[in-house]
Design an enzyme around this catalytic site. Sequence first.
Site, PDB file in Angstrom:
ATOM      1  CD  GLU A  98      -0.005   9.200 -14.126  1.00 49.85           C
ATOM      2  OE1 GLU A  98       0.564   8.391 -13.383  1.00 49.85           O
ATOM      3  OE2 GLU A  98       0.532   9.689 -15.139  1.00 49.85           O
ATOM      4  CG  HIS A 106      -0.263  -0.084   2.543  1.00 53.16           C
ATOM      5  ND1 HIS A 106      -0.266  -1.221   3.300  1.00 53.16           N
ATOM      6  CD2 HIS A 106       0.466   0.826   3.247  1.00 53.16           C
ATOM      7  CE1 HIS A 106       0.419  -1.013   4.414  1.00 53.16           C
ATOM      8  NE2 HIS A 106       0.874   0.221   4.400  1.00 53.16           N
ATOM      9  CD  GLU A 166      -1.518   2.248   6.383  1.00 58.41           C
ATOM     10  OE1 GLU A 166      -0.426   2.586   5.905  1.00 58.41           O
ATOM     11  OE2 GLU A 166      -1.607   1.540   7.403  1.00 58.41           O
ATOM     12  CG  HIS A 208       1.512  10.551  -9.660  1.00 56.95           C
ATOM     13  ND1 HIS A 208       2.532  11.201 -10.342  1.00 56.95           N
ATOM     14  CD2 HIS A 208       1.402   9.329 -10.249  1.00 56.95           C
ATOM     15  CE1 HIS A 208       2.988  10.420 -11.298  1.00 56.95           C
ATOM     16  NE2 HIS A 208       2.329   9.271 -11.272  1.00 56.95           N
TER      17      HIS A 208
HETATM   18  C1  LIG Z   1      -0.473  -1.343   9.660  1.00 53.64           C
HETATM   19  C2  LIG Z   1       0.577  -0.668   8.801  1.00 53.64           C
HETATM   20  O1  LIG Z   1       0.114  -0.636   7.465  1.00 53.64           O
HETATM   21  C3  LIG Z   1       0.878   0.727   9.173  1.00 53.64           C
HETATM   22  O2  LIG Z   1       1.245   1.527   8.304  1.00 53.64           O
HETATM   23  S1  LIG Z   1       0.788   1.213  10.829  1.00 53.64           S
HETATM   24  C4  LIG Z   1       2.269   2.244  10.849  1.00 53.64           C
HETATM   25  C5  LIG Z   1       2.209   3.292  11.907  1.00 53.64           C
HETATM   26  N1  LIG Z   1       1.095   4.190  11.690  1.00 53.64           N
HETATM   27  C6  LIG Z   1       0.735   5.041  12.672  1.00 53.64           C
HETATM   28  O3  LIG Z   1       1.264   5.042  13.761  1.00 53.64           O
HETATM   29  C7  LIG Z   1      -0.372   5.996  12.266  1.00 53.64           C
HETATM   30  C8  LIG Z   1      -0.492   7.177  13.227  1.00 53.64           C
HETATM   31  C9  LIG Z   1       0.757   8.060  13.282  1.00 53.64           C
HETATM   32  N2  LIG Z   1       0.463   9.181  14.137  1.00 53.64           N
HETATM   33  C10 LIG Z   1       1.140   8.575  11.897  1.00 53.64           C
HETATM   34  O4  LIG Z   1       0.646   9.642  11.509  1.00 53.64           O
HETATM   35  O5  LIG Z   1       1.908   7.867  11.220  1.00 53.64           O
HETATM   36  C11 LIG Z   1       3.509   4.072  11.862  1.00 53.64           C
HETATM   37  O6  LIG Z   1       4.533   3.586  12.280  1.00 53.64           O
HETATM   38  N3  LIG Z   1       3.470   5.289  11.246  1.00 53.64           N
HETATM   39  C12 LIG Z   1       4.708   6.075  11.088  1.00 53.64           C
HETATM   40  C13 LIG Z   1       4.944   6.317   9.609  1.00 53.64           C
HETATM   41  O7  LIG Z   1       5.819   7.128   9.301  1.00 53.64           O
HETATM   42  O8  LIG Z   1       4.238   5.714   8.797  1.00 53.64           O
HETATM   43 NI    NI Z   2       1.222   1.005   6.383  1.00 51.84          NI
END
Ligand SMILES: C[C@@H](O)C(=O)SC[C@H](NC(=O)CC[C@H](N)C(=O)O)C(=O)NCC(=O)O
Ligand code: NI
Length: 139
Positions: free
Chosen positions: A116, A5, A55, A73
Amino acid sequence: MKFLHTMVRVTDLDASLDFYVNQLGLVEVSRKEVPAGRFTLVYLAAPGDKGGEIELTYNWDPEEYTGGRNFGHVAFAVDDIYEKCAALAKGGVTINRPPRDGYMAFVRSPDGISVELLQKGGPLPPQEPWASMPNTGTW
Ligand SMILES: C[C@@H](O)C(=O)SC[C@H](NC(=O)CC[C@H](N)C(=O)O)C(=O)NCC(=O)O
Ligand code: NI
């Protein structure tokens, strides 16, 4: 290895779901609420496509997301780029780069993510008003 994703952070989950689902035509595959992290993840895919997902990450506490110039994009192949662009425009989405060539168009999500659209199987014959429509923004 398999592509899974592309994650984009969104400031308004309802507005983003309206764009990606109701306007663009993706379907929600799954979602995960994470109260401990105060965020929601929503996974979207093109109907019937197992090729990869978007995602959406919605942080419950408001944040400002400055556009990373390095991000380009996300791209989708569409059955009829003229019909898709007409439907998007009818739904209030700005067609930043109209499909003048019958092949490529760009729109943006409510948070400015560039999307796109490419015509499946190559360019369609030129068609007005698209063939002479100027760009209305950047992508
Ligand atoms: C399940 C898997 O597909 C994920 O991407 S979870 C990764 C995780 N996401 C979060 O913690 C979302 C909330 C956070 N406040 C944010 O905005 O990222 C994560 O490690 N995210 C950090 C990143 O840079 O993606
Ligand atoms: Ni992810």
